[in-house]
Design a protein around this motif. Structure first.
Motif, short mmCIF file in Angstrom:
data_model
loop_
_atom_site.label_atom_id
_atom_site.label_comp_id
_atom_site.label_asym_id
_atom_site.label_seq_id
_atom_site.Cartn_x
_atom_site.Cartn_y
_atom_site.Cartn_z
N GLY A 277 -4.00 -3.92 -16.93
CA GLY A 277 -4.20 -5.32 -16.60
C GLY A 277 -4.43 -5.55 -15.12
O GLY A 277 -5.31 -6.33 -14.72
N GLY A 278 -3.66 -4.88 -14.27
CA GLY A 278 -3.82 -5.06 -12.83
C GLY A 278 -5.17 -4.58 -12.33
O GLY A 278 -5.83 -5.26 -11.53
N VAL A 279 -5.62 -3.42 -12.82
CA VAL A 279 -6.93 -2.90 -12.38
C VAL A 279 -8.05 -3.78 -12.89
O VAL A 279 -9.01 -4.08 -12.15
CB VAL A 279 -7.10 -1.45 -12.87
N TYR A 280 -7.96 -4.27 -14.11
CA TYR A 280 -9.02 -5.11 -14.67
C TYR A 280 -9.11 -6.45 -13.93
O TYR A 280 -10.21 -6.99 -13.75
CB TYR A 280 -8.79 -5.34 -16.15
N VAL A 281 -7.98 -6.98 -13.52
CA VAL A 281 -8.02 -8.23 -12.74
C VAL A 281 -8.71 -8.01 -11.40
O VAL A 281 -9.49 -8.85 -10.93
CB VAL A 281 -6.59 -8.77 -12.54
N LEU A 282 -8.47 -6.87 -10.78
CA LEU A 282 -9.12 -6.56 -9.50
C LEU A 282 -10.62 -6.31 -9.66
O LEU A 282 -11.38 -6.52 -8.70
CB LEU A 282 -8.46 -5.34 -8.86
N LEU A 283 -11.03 -5.87 -10.84
CA LEU A 283 -12.45 -5.57 -11.05
C LEU A 283 -13.28 -6.82 -11.37
O LEU A 283 -14.51 -6.78 -11.25
CB LEU A 283 -12.61 -4.56 -12.19
N MET A 284 -12.64 -7.89 -11.76
CA MET A 284 -13.40 -9.11 -12.09
C MET A 284 -14.23 -9.63 -10.92
O MET A 284 -15.40 -9.99 -11.10
CB MET A 284 -12.44 -10.19 -12.60
N PRO A 285 -13.69 -9.70 -9.67
CA PRO A 285 -14.55 -10.13 -8.56
C PRO A 285 -15.73 -9.19 -8.31
O PRO A 285 -16.78 -9.65 -7.87
CB PRO A 285 -13.58 -10.14 -7.36
N VAL A 286 -15.57 -7.90 -8.61
CA VAL A 286 -16.68 -6.96 -8.42
C VAL A 286 -17.81 -7.28 -9.40
O VAL A 286 -18.99 -7.26 -9.04
CB VAL A 286 -16.19 -5.51 -8.60
N VAL A 287 -17.45 -7.61 -10.64
CA VAL A 287 -18.46 -7.97 -11.63
C VAL A 287 -19.17 -9.25 -11.23
O VAL A 287 -20.40 -9.37 -11.34
CB VAL A 287 -17.80 -8.11 -13.02
#
Length: 381
Positions: A277-287
């Motif tokens: 969950g933590g990594v996926y939240v951080l990846l949302m701005p990259v997308v």
């Protein structure tokens, strides 16, 4: 032949780009570096963590520990563990004292749900690979080949101009013809420019690219919501009360109604869910950033190729809304800049043009080559 003419011929021959040694088709990158990183993390992270969870399950044995009565034998205790793990039902009481049951099956299927998450994260890249990558591959091959050929055409044009100028008995007449050819745009090769102009009116690549990022963002958000749901409902209950008084054991008086049990793997699943969950939240701005790249033109690459006589998209104000296939192609050209042999040459010419005192004398690479070849010495003022 004079020494200056010989030196000019050698200089122009060295300016030509060599033919590519191998096929460019194998070296083209059809994914941006940020997209490749997203694919590696979004797909690889859940698979890696699930493999650790399964490895721990196989090495540690039973994933549940129940506190059976002291009068139970070893086989009876093992039966209690198996029955409670198969049911995973928590028997409790509400505030009014009524008996309630709560299913904890989500904990059992949690590793398999992460496998489903990894498959979902790979779907946007399959969409891009089979729906857009073949067309993008052919576009990149054609454009890269034409950009390098346009540079070579410019150099060969200067070579021909030198021969014509040397054979001309009237130098002033030669330069009049040269200026008229420039005004009437005889030096241009419009195939590449018109092809890129057509790509400004196409939207298939940009549609698939935006759809891929939207799907990836949707799957990331859905996974995070799923993990939040697990934490709020299940992942704070590592102990539960199990009942085995079912079937043939329902009438047995020596079996207690509820047996306390503890989930051995509970902390591991908590750590896995928090990591994903933590990594996926951080990846949302990259997308989101990848999708927003299409809102502005990459004018750095275009400005360098403005030195070609056949390429003046910027000077003629032909760039309109950036959300089109041409902008996607420019992003991937930037990612495949190593395949563009002419880019480094034109970039050096552009830098020299900025450092030249009389910039009006250098509009294209043809002008630059004529100056290097020494043709300006006979050009009438």
């Amino acid at each position: 032949m004079s020494l200056s003419h010989t030196a000019a011929e050698y200089m122009l021959s060295d300016a030509l780009l060599p033919d590519p040694g191998g096929s460019r088709a194998k070296g083209l990158r059809l994914e941006l570096p940020s997209d490749r990183l997203l694919k590696f993390v979004t797909v690889g992270l859940p698979l890696f963590l699930v493999s650790l969870a399964f490895a721990r399950e196989f090495s540690a044995g039973s994933q549940i520990s129940c506190f059976s009565p002291t009068n139970f034998t070893g086989k009876q205790s093992a039966y209690v563990d198996t029955a409670c793990w198969d049911s995973l039902l928590h028997h409790g009481f509400d505030t009014e004292g009524h008996a309630v049951t709560k299913s904890l099956w989500a904990l059992k299927v949690f590793p398999y749900s992460l496998l489903v998450v990894a498959v979902l994260m790979y779907l946007p890249y399959l969409l891009w690979r089979y729906a857009a990558a073949p067309a993008l591959h052919s576009d990149l091959l054609f454009i890269i080949d034409e950009l390098d050929k346009s540079y070579n055409r410019s150099v060969r044009l200067v070579q021909h101009m030198r021969k014509v100028q040397q054979a001309s008995a009237e130098p002033e007449r030669f330069w009049e013809e040269y200026e008229r050819a420039r005004r009437e745009r005889y030096f241009e090769f419009p195939l590449l420019e018109r092809y890129l102009t057509c790509k400004q009116h196409a939207h298939s690549l940009v549609f698939i690219y935006i759809l891929r990022n939207l799907l990836l963002l949707l799957f990331l958000a859905a996974t995070c919501l799923y993990l939040v749901f697990l934490h709020l409902n299940i992942f704070f209950q590592d102990e539960f009360s199990c009942s085995i008084k079912t079937g043939l054991l329902q009438e047995e008086p020596h079996i207690p109604p509820l047996i306390p049990c503890k989930l051995v793997f509970f902390s591991v699943f908590q750590l896995i869910s928090l990591s994903v969950g933590g990594v996926y939240v951080l990846l949302m701005p990259v997308v989101i950033y990848n999708a927003l790249q299409l809102c502005q033109w990459d004018k750095g690459l275009l400005s360098v190729y403005e030195m070609l006589p056949a390429f003046d998209l910027l000077s003629r104000k032909m760039l309109t809304c950036p959300v089109n296939d041409l902008n996607v192609i420019l992003l991937f050209l930037r990612a495949n800049i190593s395949e563009l042999t002419s880019f480094s040459r034109l970039n050096a010419v552009s830098a020299l043009r900025e450092a030249t005192a009389n910039k009006e004398d250098i509009d294209t690479v043809v002008d630059f080559m004529t100056l290097l070849a020494g043709l300006e010495t006979t050009k009438p003022k």
